[in-house]
Design a protein around this motif. Structure first.
Motif, PDB file in Angstrom:
ATOM      1  N   LEU A 110      47.910 -44.235 -61.374  1.00  0.00           N
ATOM      2  CA  LEU A 110      48.149 -44.294 -62.585  1.00  0.00           C
ATOM      3  C   LEU A 110      49.791 -45.180 -63.133  1.00  0.00           C
ATOM      4  O   LEU A 110      50.170 -45.928 -63.681  1.00  0.00           O
ATOM      5  CB  LEU A 110      48.139 -43.245 -63.713  1.00  0.00           C
ATOM      6  N   TRP A 111      50.546 -44.269 -62.205  1.00  0.00           N
ATOM      7  CA  TRP A 111      51.868 -45.086 -61.895  1.00  0.00           C
ATOM      8  C   TRP A 111      51.821 -46.425 -61.545  1.00  0.00           C
ATOM      9  O   TRP A 111      52.790 -47.346 -62.140  1.00  0.00           O
ATOM     10  CB  TRP A 111      52.828 -44.286 -61.273  1.00  0.00           C
ATOM     11  N   VAL A 112      51.408 -46.724 -60.391  1.00  0.00           N
ATOM     12  CA  VAL A 112      51.465 -48.081 -59.635  1.00  0.00           C
ATOM     13  C   VAL A 112      50.757 -48.982 -60.505  1.00  0.00           C
ATOM     14  O   VAL A 112      51.056 -50.315 -60.549  1.00  0.00           O
ATOM     15  CB  VAL A 112      50.744 -47.876 -58.429  1.00  0.00           C
ATOM     16  N   CYS A 113      49.554 -48.807 -61.248  1.00  0.00           N
ATOM     17  CA  CYS A 113      48.913 -50.010 -62.068  1.00  0.00           C
ATOM     18  C   CYS A 113      50.040 -50.319 -63.136  1.00  0.00           C
ATOM     19  O   CYS A 113      50.017 -51.508 -63.579  1.00  0.00           O
ATOM     20  CB  CYS A 113      47.847 -49.355 -62.648  1.00  0.00           C
ATOM     21  N   GLY A 114      50.838 -49.351 -63.787  1.00  0.00           N
ATOM     22  CA  GLY A 114      51.786 -49.749 -64.780  1.00  0.00           C
ATOM     23  C   GLY A 114      52.774 -50.473 -64.140  1.00  0.00           C
ATOM     24  O   GLY A 114      53.468 -51.693 -64.806  1.00  0.00           O
ATOM     25  N   LEU A 115      53.397 -50.276 -63.128  1.00  0.00           N
ATOM     26  CA  LEU A 115      54.449 -50.772 -62.554  1.00  0.00           C
ATOM     27  C   LEU A 115      54.016 -52.314 -61.864  1.00  0.00           C
ATOM     28  O   LEU A 115      54.759 -53.333 -61.827  1.00  0.00           O
ATOM     29  CB  LEU A 115      55.082 -50.036 -61.104  1.00  0.00           C
TER      30      LEU A 115
END
Length: 133
Positions: A110-115
């Motif tokens: 979830l963090w990486v897809c936003g970044l």
């Protein structure tokens, strides 16, 4: 032989495309006429987001107090996903089950897809200003 220079888009339209690309992953590239690239980015971000939700990852929001000050960065990363984040929040998904074996992986997805979506928006910005072909 001189190469044809791509048409540079004005700042207001560029910022509008960037905002659209942030809200709907891949839309900025679609608005620039780069359909394939936009579709690939949209599929990548949304798939990572769905994997993160499916792995019981946690979405951070501003309604609950942060347990740790650095959770603010997790919130910023989550918001980068755009509309998928807001939909998941409204549907009360992404609560996060810490006892699930895949919880940490899901939260990281979830963090990486936003970044990743933030980087995609920067790519839209550079293309619209003619910095990259």
């Amino acid at each position: 032989m001189e190469q044809a220079k791509e048409q540079v888009i004005n700042k207001a339209a560029t910022l509008a495309m960037c905002a659209a690309g942030w809200l709907v992953p891949g839309l900025g590239h679609v608005l620039l006429g780069r359909w394939v690239r936009g579709l690939i980015f949209a599929v990548a971000v949304v798939t990572m987001f769905l994997f993160g939700i499916g792995m019981h990852g946690k979405l951070f929001d501003l309604t609950s107090p942060f347990e740790e000050p650095l959770e603010l960065f997790a919130f910023i990363a989550n918001v980068g996903a755009g509309v998928p984040y807001w939909l998941a929040e409204r549907l009360e998904l992404g609560i996060g089950t810490m006892t699930a074996p895949s919880y940490d992986y899901g939260t990281t997805f979830l963090w990486v897809c936003g970044l990743l979506n933030y980087l995609i928006v920067l790519d839209v910005y550079d293309i619209a200003l003619g910095r990259i072909p």
